[in-house]
Structure formats: C-alpha cells, structure tokens
Write a protein that holds these residues in place. Structure first.
Motif, PDB file in Angstrom:
ATOM      1  N   GLY A  95       0.819  -1.092   0.113  1.00 62.38           N
ATOM      2  CA  GLY A  95      -0.031   0.194  -0.075  1.00 62.38           C
ATOM      3  C   GLY A  95       0.801   1.282  -0.113  1.00 62.38           C
ATOM      4  O   GLY A  95       2.032   1.354  -0.501  1.00 62.38           O
ATOM      5  N   PHE A  96       0.263   2.353   0.422  1.00 60.36           N
ATOM      6  CA  PHE A  96       0.631   3.608   0.350  1.00 60.36           C
ATOM      7  C   PHE A  96       2.176   3.666   1.319  1.00 60.36           C
ATOM      8  O   PHE A  96       3.124   4.239   0.582  1.00 60.36           O
ATOM      9  CB  PHE A  96      -0.300   4.774   0.939  1.00 60.36           C
ATOM     10  CG  PHE A  96       0.371   6.063   0.918  1.00 60.36           C
ATOM     11  CD1 PHE A  96       0.004   6.649  -0.390  1.00 60.36           C
ATOM     12  CD2 PHE A  96       0.792   6.804   2.025  1.00 60.36           C
ATOM     13  CE1 PHE A  96       0.384   8.028  -0.492  1.00 60.36           C
ATOM     14  CE2 PHE A  96       1.290   8.044   1.735  1.00 60.36           C
ATOM     15  CZ  PHE A  96       1.037   8.646   0.482  1.00 60.36           C
ATOM     16  N   PHE A  97       2.337   3.124   2.431  1.00 60.61           N
ATOM     17  CA  PHE A  97       3.436   3.044   3.247  1.00 60.61           C
ATOM     18  C   PHE A  97       3.821   1.607   3.044  1.00 60.61           C
ATOM     19  O   PHE A  97       3.152   0.698   3.142  1.00 60.61           O
ATOM     20  CB  PHE A  97       3.141   3.428   4.562  1.00 60.61           C
ATOM     21  CG  PHE A  97       3.147   4.938   4.786  1.00 60.61           C
ATOM     22  CD1 PHE A  97       3.343   5.492   3.886  1.00 60.61           C
ATOM     23  CD2 PHE A  97       3.369   5.512   6.137  1.00 60.61           C
ATOM     24  CE1 PHE A  97       3.539   7.256   4.192  1.00 60.61           C
ATOM     25  CE2 PHE A  97       3.208   6.820   6.343  1.00 60.61           C
ATOM     26  CZ  PHE A  97       3.341   7.880   5.362  1.00 60.61           C
ATOM     27  N   GLU A  98       4.995   1.407   3.087  1.00 62.67           N
ATOM     28  CA  GLU A  98       5.568   0.002   2.900  1.00 62.67           C
ATOM     29  C   GLU A  98       6.962   0.048   3.481  1.00 62.67           C
ATOM     30  O   GLU A  98       7.926   0.849   3.243  1.00 62.67           O
ATOM     31  CB  GLU A  98       5.763  -0.511   1.452  1.00 62.67           C
ATOM     32  CG  GLU A  98       6.069  -1.853   1.076  1.00 62.67           C
ATOM     33  CD  GLU A  98       6.176  -2.101  -0.308  1.00 62.67           C
ATOM     34  OE1 GLU A  98       7.065  -2.482  -0.985  1.00 62.67           O
ATOM     35  OE2 GLU A  98       4.928  -2.290  -0.864  1.00 62.67           O
ATOM     36  N   LEU A  99       7.315  -1.078   4.576  1.00 59.28           N
ATOM     37  CA  LEU A  99       8.598  -0.975   4.973  1.00 59.28           C
ATOM     38  C   LEU A  99       9.708  -1.779   3.935  1.00 59.28           C
ATOM     39  O   LEU A  99       9.332  -3.199   3.812  1.00 59.28           O
ATOM     40  CB  LEU A  99       8.701  -2.039   6.405  1.00 59.28           C
ATOM     41  CG  LEU A  99       8.271  -1.281   7.635  1.00 59.28           C
ATOM     42  CD1 LEU A  99       7.912  -2.221   8.826  1.00 59.28           C
ATOM     43  CD2 LEU A  99       8.847   0.060   7.706  1.00 59.28           C
ATOM     44  N   GLU A 100      10.322  -1.227   3.223  1.00 61.36           N
ATOM     45  CA  GLU A 100      11.173  -1.725   2.499  1.00 61.36           C
ATOM     46  C   GLU A 100      12.433  -2.280   3.128  1.00 61.36           C
ATOM     47  O   GLU A 100      12.744  -3.661   2.471  1.00 61.36           O
ATOM     48  CB  GLU A 100      11.702  -0.663   1.384  1.00 61.36           C
ATOM     49  CG  GLU A 100      12.695  -1.214   0.088  1.00 61.36           C
ATOM     50  CD  GLU A 100      11.886  -1.835  -0.770  1.00 61.36           C
ATOM     51  OE1 GLU A 100      12.565  -2.769  -1.104  1.00 61.36           O
ATOM     52  OE2 GLU A 100      10.782  -1.856  -0.972  1.00 61.36           O
ATOM     53  N   THR A 101      12.541  -2.096   4.041  1.00 64.57           N
ATOM     54  CA  THR A 101      13.761  -2.574   5.216  1.00 64.57           C
ATOM     55  C   THR A 101      13.150  -2.072   6.221  1.00 64.57           C
ATOM     56  O   THR A 101      12.606  -1.174   6.508  1.00 64.57           O
ATOM     57  CB  THR A 101      15.150  -2.501   4.798  1.00 64.57           C
ATOM     58  OG1 THR A 101      15.478  -1.078   5.326  1.00 64.57           O
ATOM     59  CG2 THR A 101      15.404  -2.173   3.457  1.00 64.57           C
ATOM     60  N   PRO A 102      13.651  -2.729   7.361  1.00 65.97           N
ATOM     61  CA  PRO A 102      13.070  -2.452   8.689  1.00 65.97           C
ATOM     62  C   PRO A 102      13.626  -0.854   8.914  1.00 65.97           C
ATOM     63  O   PRO A 102      12.834  -0.209   9.754  1.00 65.97           O
ATOM     64  CB  PRO A 102      14.141  -3.220   9.835  1.00 65.97           C
ATOM     65  CG  PRO A 102      14.085  -4.436   8.954  1.00 65.97           C
ATOM     66  CD  PRO A 102      14.598  -4.194   7.670  1.00 65.97           C
ATOM     67  N   ARG A 103      14.548  -0.218   8.479  1.00 65.54           N
ATOM     68  CA  ARG A 103      14.924   1.088   8.489  1.00 65.54           C
ATOM     69  C   ARG A 103      14.800   2.075   7.612  1.00 65.54           C
ATOM     70  O   ARG A 103      15.286   3.154   7.252  1.00 65.54           O
ATOM     71  CB  ARG A 103      16.338   1.024   9.063  1.00 65.54           C
ATOM     72  CG  ARG A 103      16.605   0.309  10.266  1.00 65.54           C
ATOM     73  CD  ARG A 103      18.295   0.369  10.532  1.00 65.54           C
ATOM     74  NE  ARG A 103      18.436  -0.348  11.752  1.00 65.54           N
ATOM     75  CZ  ARG A 103      18.331  -1.553  12.129  1.00 65.54           C
ATOM     76  NH1 ARG A 103      18.350  -2.236  11.345  1.00 65.54           N
ATOM     77  NH2 ARG A 103      18.761  -1.968  13.517  1.00 65.54           N
ATOM     78  N   MET A 104      14.112   1.634   6.563  1.00 63.04           N
ATOM     79  CA  MET A 104      13.810   2.505   5.214  1.00 63.04           C
ATOM     80  C   MET A 104      12.266   2.332   4.878  1.00 63.04           C
ATOM     81  O   MET A 104      11.552   1.344   4.653  1.00 63.04           O
ATOM     82  CB  MET A 104      14.549   1.906   4.290  1.00 63.04           C
ATOM     83  CG  MET A 104      14.174   2.884   2.946  1.00 63.04           C
ATOM     84  SD  MET A 104      15.678   3.531   1.905  1.00 63.04           S
ATOM     85  CE  MET A 104      17.219   2.818   2.825  1.00 63.04           C
ATOM     86  N   LEU A 105      11.859   3.323   4.815  1.00 65.13           N
ATOM     87  CA  LEU A 105      10.159   3.553   4.393  1.00 65.13           C
ATOM     88  C   LEU A 105       9.910   3.949   2.883  1.00 65.13           C
ATOM     89  O   LEU A 105      10.519   4.864   2.457  1.00 65.13           O
ATOM     90  CB  LEU A 105       9.616   4.716   5.380  1.00 65.13           C
ATOM     91  CG  LEU A 105       7.918   4.848   4.956  1.00 65.13           C
ATOM     92  CD1 LEU A 105       7.188   3.700   5.507  1.00 65.13           C
ATOM     93  CD2 LEU A 105       7.505   6.203   5.640  1.00 65.13           C
ATOM     94  N   GLU A 106       9.271   2.840   2.265  1.00 62.51           N
ATOM     95  CA  GLU A 106       8.825   3.288   0.910  1.00 62.51           C
ATOM     96  C   GLU A 106       7.476   3.819   0.834  1.00 62.51           C
ATOM     97  O   GLU A 106       6.482   3.463   1.547  1.00 62.51           O
ATOM     98  CB  GLU A 106       8.942   2.038  -0.022  1.00 62.51           C
ATOM     99  CG  GLU A 106       8.776   2.291  -1.429  1.00 62.51           C
ATOM    100  CD  GLU A 106       8.411   1.064  -1.968  1.00 62.51           C
ATOM    101  OE1 GLU A 106       7.279   0.727  -2.851  1.00 62.51           O
ATOM    102  OE2 GLU A 106       9.416   0.315  -2.307  1.00 62.51           O
TER     103      GLU A 106
END
Length: 230
Positions: free
Chosen positions: A21-32
C-alpha cells in the motif's frame, strides 16, 4: 554463483514490490512511500525517489507563532516537508527503525525528532512542552497526529511500549521517549538526588510522568538533540 559477487549482492538488496500500500517497509530502517498525491515527511529524510516528486518545506507560518519559537530554539527536530507528485519515495532517519501505525479516529503524540512521515488525511499540530523549556536544550516539541490515516515513526533499536493505567503512572527519560497516546498529557518532574548520582546537568534528572489510561513508547537509547545555532 559466488555469494560475494555484485550480481548476488544486487539480488539480495534490490527493491522488491511487496504490494503493502501507500506506506511500505522496504527494510526495517527504510520507508517506501508509493506516492500519488501528497505526503508529509520529516525535513531531510529523503534518501531517494523515482518518478516526478517535488518537495516543499513547511511554511514557517503554517503552524503559527509556536513555529517561530520552534525555529529559534529547537533546531530541526520538528521541521516538516511536503512531497507532492507521483512515484516511489524512500525515507529514512539516521538508521533508526521505522514503525508504521494506522490511526482510526485515534491520536498519538510523537517526539518531534521521531516523526518520519504521515498521510495528508492526518491532522497534525506541533506542541511546545513549555514546562520543560528551561530545563533542557532539545526534545522540546512533540507533534500530535490525529484522525484516520497512516503515521510512520522511528526509534533507535527495538521500541518498548509501556501501558499506563489509573493509579500506576509511568515515568520516563525525555530523551528516550518516542511517543504516547494522544489522551495523555505528560508532566515534567526533577529528581535532584538522581541528578547528583548521575553527575550531569540533564537526562535522568528531568523525567516525564504519564498518568491516566494509555501507553508510552520508549527506546533503549537516549537521543540528545542539537540546539539551533544563531
């Protein structure tokens, strides 16, 4: 294939479509952020983007006179920017872990330094913790987010949530306090004996006291905020 080859590294670390969706955890420390419109984000948190996105710093008058005071004393801890357009936006903040929360007509107060991003449907208000202004040089502001939508906050290492129940207050170090439920109003107290024991002028000598019914999110790290330079 050599496990240390460039192609193997790319295979392991490249961006992957998760369809969250709109927010996605690309990695535990990076927001897509799968952007199609607008999103609010912490100023300076953009690390990369694809597509057509424009950035605009929050106008100094958008938050009224409190923002003017904020600019004078608190550095960048509560500065926001708008990202408008269409594409993929990647946000991070000092390698801190990202936590995504969905508010459903709820509210949460976040330390100004720990708010990473939120959707435009969320109402936000920067609040000055006036009672502590003379005690510490940073962490003076929190941002109250409310309504329906997504909020992304950050914490050093693994965050811990403490329940606050009537008659059982929770006391925290302001520099380790990430966020708390919007219905709670923290009070500040000092502990002279602890200040003497620790042997320093801030930190554990100033405490946040939460009473009522709600929760507090803390991190196993004391974040020291830089004061703005004149």
């Amino acid at each position: 294939m050599n496990k240390y080859s460039i192609s193997e590294f790319i295979k392991k670390s490249e961006q992957k479509e998760k369809g969250e969706g709109f927010f996605e955890l690309e990695t535990p420390r990076m927001l897509e952020v799968n952007l199609n419109g607008q999103v609010w984000a912490k100023a300076g948190s953009m690390v990369a983007y694809e597509g057509h996105i424009k950035f605009e710093r929050e106008g100094i008058l958008e938050q009224g006179i409190g923002a003017l005071f904020k600019k004078a004393i608190s550095g960048e801890g509560a500065s926001l920017m708008k990202a408008n357009g269409q594409g993929k936006l990647y946000l991070a903040d000092g390698g801190k872990k990202v936590i995504i929360l969905h508010l459903n007509n709820e509210s949460i107060s976040v330390n100004g330094n720990d708010l990473l991003a939120f959707t435009p449907s969320i109402h936000h208000e920067i609040k000055l913790m006036r009672k502590v202004a003379g005690m510490m040089s940073g962490g003076l502001f929190n941002i109250r987010c409310s309504g329906v939508g997504l909020v992304a906050i950050t914490a050093h290492y693994e965050a811990l949530t403490l329940r606050v129940t009537p008659g059982k207050p929770v006391i925290t170090d302001p520099n380790a306090t990430v966020a708390w439920s919007g219905n709670l109003e923290p009070q500040f107290q000092t502990d002279i004996s602890l200040k003497t024991f620790i042997g320093r002028g801030s930190g554990e000598s100033i405490q946040m006291r939460f009473e009522g019914d709600g929760f507090v999110i803390v991190q196993p790290y004391e974040e020291v905020y830089m004061q703005a330079q004149s």
